[in-house]
Design a protein around this motif. Structure first.
Motif, PDB file in Angstrom:
ATOM      1  N   ASP A  75       1.127  -1.285   0.465  1.00 20.68           N
ATOM      2  CA  ASP A  75       0.025   0.294   0.369  1.00 20.68           C
ATOM      3  C   ASP A  75       0.837   1.085  -0.046  1.00 20.68           C
ATOM      4  N   ASN A  77      -0.241   4.232  -0.005  1.00 23.55           N
ATOM      5  CA  ASN A  77      -0.680   5.275   1.092  1.00 23.55           C
ATOM      6  C   ASN A  77       0.029   5.966   2.316  1.00 23.55           C
ATOM      7  N   ASN A  78       0.397   4.221   3.068  1.00 24.22           N
ATOM      8  CA  ASN A  78       1.139   4.155   4.316  1.00 24.22           C
ATOM      9  C   ASN A  78       2.028   3.382   3.910  1.00 24.22           C
ATOM     10  N   THR A  80       1.566  -0.263   4.080  1.00 25.90           N
ATOM     11  CA  THR A  80       1.927  -1.313   4.807  1.00 25.90           C
ATOM     12  C   THR A  80       1.674  -2.509   3.651  1.00 25.90           C
ATOM     13  N   ALA A 135      -8.516   0.443  -1.768  1.00 27.24           N
ATOM     14  CA  ALA A 135      -7.533   1.642  -2.015  1.00 27.24           C
ATOM     15  C   ALA A 135      -6.364   0.548  -1.043  1.00 27.24           C
ATOM     16  N   SER A 136      -6.611   0.152  -0.102  1.00 23.17           N
ATOM     17  CA  SER A 136      -5.815  -1.008   0.815  1.00 23.17           C
ATOM     18  C   SER A 136      -5.580  -2.559   0.101  1.00 23.17           C
TER      19      SER A 136
HETATM   20  C1  NAG Z   1      -2.794   1.996   5.764  1.00 24.84           C
HETATM   21  O1  NAG Z   1      -4.051   2.501   5.131  1.00 24.84           O
HETATM   22  C2  NAG Z   1      -5.127   1.517   4.375  1.00 24.84           C
HETATM   23  C3  NAG Z   1      -6.013   2.470   3.990  1.00 24.84           C
HETATM   24  O2  NAG Z   1      -5.461   2.727   2.926  1.00 24.84           O
HETATM   25  C4  NAG Z   1      -5.918   1.348   6.164  1.00 24.84           C
HETATM   26  O3  NAG Z   1      -6.317   0.110   5.535  1.00 24.84           O
HETATM   27  C5  NAG Z   1      -4.586   0.627   7.372  1.00 24.84           C
HETATM   28  O4  NAG Z   1      -5.756   0.607   8.318  1.00 24.84           O
HETATM   29  C6  NAG Z   1      -3.822   1.658   7.342  1.00 24.84           C
HETATM   30  N1  NAG Z   1      -2.662   0.551   8.150  1.00 24.84           N
HETATM   31  C7  NAG Z   1      -2.082   1.297   8.451  1.00 24.84           C
HETATM   32  C8  NAG Z   1      -0.561   0.409   9.621  1.00 24.84           C
HETATM   33  O5  NAG Z   1      -1.994   2.272   8.511  1.00 24.84           O
END
Ligand code: NAG
Ligand code: NAG
Ligand code: NAG
Ligand code: NAG
Length: 559
Positions: A75, A77-78, A80, A135-136
């Protein structure tokens, strides 16, 4: 931007471009999360997700359904990772996106070796990943059915390329897993979806033995396909099923697995979209020698060879230039402004595992190259390659590593595993452990206010003019405007299958608030399928916008 706050920068100030007042230059940024599997193959499958594939060795840390994963979604975005269940062994496959947006991965390892009973044979596998809206990656899965959906021929280490009708041409490979040279070759082409029920034999792949694995293939703007393997190259006419021989790569340099150089189709520009191919790295090794007569300490080649694929260009042959250092397994990746990133690889040795006289652990290569260079195609010969202002990493990225441009405009770099199994850092005698650390390589524009494209239609037809709203930061004069239409490719074994950059004719309105651009005339110039549009103003690139180039119909489609 979120992820930038949570990361550790590896770049030191001293390595950044000194001139750019206060603005940081290029930098490597270590991500806070590990990849869980070795990201040895990588493809961007949505705005926010990169799909990684690994080898099914049963010992990767990331788990799914009670076994070690060998597929994962990263991902962006973050930073992960989410495990993805894969049925067949995707070591080592190729892949691409189809005209309807579906990702297809094909080929892999014949039987699940290394005691992993979870994996089915992958060498005839076709793996389907349908466009994913989460998105994730929640709920996004891979579809496989080896009985009903498979290749015509077994292929380990094949390549693939999306062609003018949005389907895939699948090139070469070996029927079986082989320690070094291709000794049981699949010297043929086939298509997905199938165009006929038998593979098409290739005299070219025969000539390119024994180092013809992962051939480097490009769809040309006249609908034909350029392919380079070993030191041989051709243009293949799909409709006529004919091969036209091109000059050999000069000076005995070989460029495909297990002697990996890399190759790239340079950016195509209107009105003529004249194709030029650049091939860099590899080695002059004598392939009549058994691999046990080769050494991990043998210098790789620094040679880059460039050819223009017009009748005059072919007559003129390959033009030779040199990288700043020798590289085995370099990666050549498009940058939205038309430059090429040269990164990764090793200064000496070969690809593949434990085959040379003196492997380092199991690595046939040594002396990782840790500083990227930039190649400027429009600069004069001898002045095209520079590493001025480029950062240096401390993470080797050699065999079984990957790099991809992301929709955000930076590069995601993962993997490195010149070992038979998953071999963690700290294993005695192992200089190059299995690498789970992920880095981004950020161009200078990642840390400043960037232009942006507000919206684009979801689908763009061929040969059409569009006007869309944009924002240009006030500190830019807007003297140069570039709009690039890009396929980010499938990264595997120092090659980005289907990677492509087509510039579009474009202009910005007087008030700087709208952009007008013209899409490529047809699917020969940009094969129909998913693409990312980037706007670059004075060398500052916007975040990309993912669109569908063409109708979005399943292949074959001419619109
Ligand atoms: C990363 O982002 C996704 C949504 O894009 C979310 O479901 C997930 O929990 C996030 N993980 C962390 C560790 O923030
Ligand atoms: C993830 O990234 C995409 C594209 O960059 C963005 O549209 C989306 O809002 C992001 N989601 C989250 C949860 O950050
Ligand atoms: C390409 O390789 C073949 C086989 O090793 C060799 O005979 C030929 O001379 C090479 N071509 C060049 C230009 O070095
Ligand atoms: C896209 O086309 C392929 C090949 O025909 C097919 O397997 C896949 O299901 C299609 N995807 C969608 C989303 O229709």
């Amino acid at each position: 931007m979120l992820s930038l706050l949570a990361v550790v920068s590896l770049a030191t100030a001293a390595l950044c471009a000194p001139s750019a007042a206060a603005a940081p230059g290029w930098e490597f940024v270590l991500q806070h999360e590990l990849s869980g599997i070795v990201g040895l193959e990588a493809i961007v499958v949505s705005d926010s997700l990169v799909l990684f594939f690994d080898r099914a060795t049963g010992d990767q840390p990331l788990q799914i359904n009670g076994h070690s994963a060998w597929g994962a979604l990263w991902d962006l975005n973050n930073s992960t990772v989410r495990a993805l269940d894969v049925l067949t062994d995707s070591f080592c496959a190729s892949g691409a996106l189809l005209s309807n947006g579906t990702m297809v991965s094909m080929g892999g390892t014949p039987a699940s070796d290394d005691g992993n009973h979870a994996a089915e044979p992958g060498n005839q596998a076709i793996r389907i990943f349908e466009p994913c809206t989460s998105a994730s990656g929640v709920g996004c899965t891979l579809f496989e059915n080896p009985t009903t959906l498979h290749l015509l021929e077994e292929r380990w280490y094949p390549s693939s390329v999306r062609i003018f009708d949005g389907s895939l041409m699948i090139v070469g490979g070996s029927h079986v897993l082989t320690p070094f040279y291709n000794v049981d070759p699949a010297n043929s082409f086939e298509f997905f979806p199938r165009k006929e029920q038998t593979p098409r034999p290739s005299a070219f792949l025969e000539r390119a033995l024994p180092a013809n694995l992962f051939p480097r293939a490009f769809a040309l703007p006249d609908g034909t396909v350029f392919i380079v393997a070993n030191n041989q190259s051709i243009i293949y006419d799909i409709e006529k099923n004919t091969e036209t021989r091109l000059p050999d790569i000069p000076n005995g340099v070989r460029v495909t697995n297990p002697i990996d150089g890399s190759a790239i189709l340079l950016p195509l520009s209107p009105p003529d979209f004249t194709p030029e191919v650049l091939v860099c790295g590899g080695s002059t090794a004598d392939t009549s020698l058994p691999s046990t007569s080769l050494s991990s300490q043998q210098p790789a080649s620094s040679q880059c060879s460039r050819i223009t694929l017009t009748p005059e260009g072919i007559k003129a042959g390959w033009q030779v230039e040199h990288m700043l250092e020798a590289r085995m397994m370099p990666e050549l990746v498009h940058i939205p402004n038309g430059q090429v990133l040269i990164t990764n690889g090793a200064g000496t040795g070969f690809a593949a595992l434990a085959a040379v006289a003196d492997p380092v652990g199991a690595s046939n290569a040594d002396h990782p190259v840790l500083t990227p260079s930039l190649y400027t195609p429009t600069a004069p010969l001898g002045k095209r390659i520079s590493n001025a202002g480029m950062p240096t990493t401390d993470i080797p990225r050699m065999y079984h590593s990957s790099v991809t441009l992301t929709p955000q405009g930076n590069f995601l770099i993962a993997g490195n595993n010149p070992n038979m199994n998953f071999t963690p850092a700290g294993t005695p005698g192992i200089k190059f452990p299995s690498e789970l650390r992920v880095e981004t390589l950020n161009p200078p524009f990642m840390s400043r206010t960037r232009p942006s494209i507000h919206t684009l239609p979801e689908k763009l037809g061929f040969g059409q003019k569009f006007t869309v709203p944009i924002t240009i930061p006030s500190d830019l004069e807007a003297t140069t405007i570039q709009v690039s239409l890009m396929d980010l490719g499938f990264s595997s074994h120092a090659f980005h299958s289907s990677a492509r950059l087509v510039f579009m004719d474009a202009s910005v309105s007087k008030d700087g608030k709208s952009l007008t651009f013209t899409t490529p005339p047809n699917g020969k110039v940009f094969p129909p399928g998913p693409a990312i549009v980037f706007l670059t103003i004075d060398d500052v690139t916007s975040p990309g916008v993912r669109i569908m180039m063409g109708s979005g119909n399943p292949p074959p489609t001419l619109e």
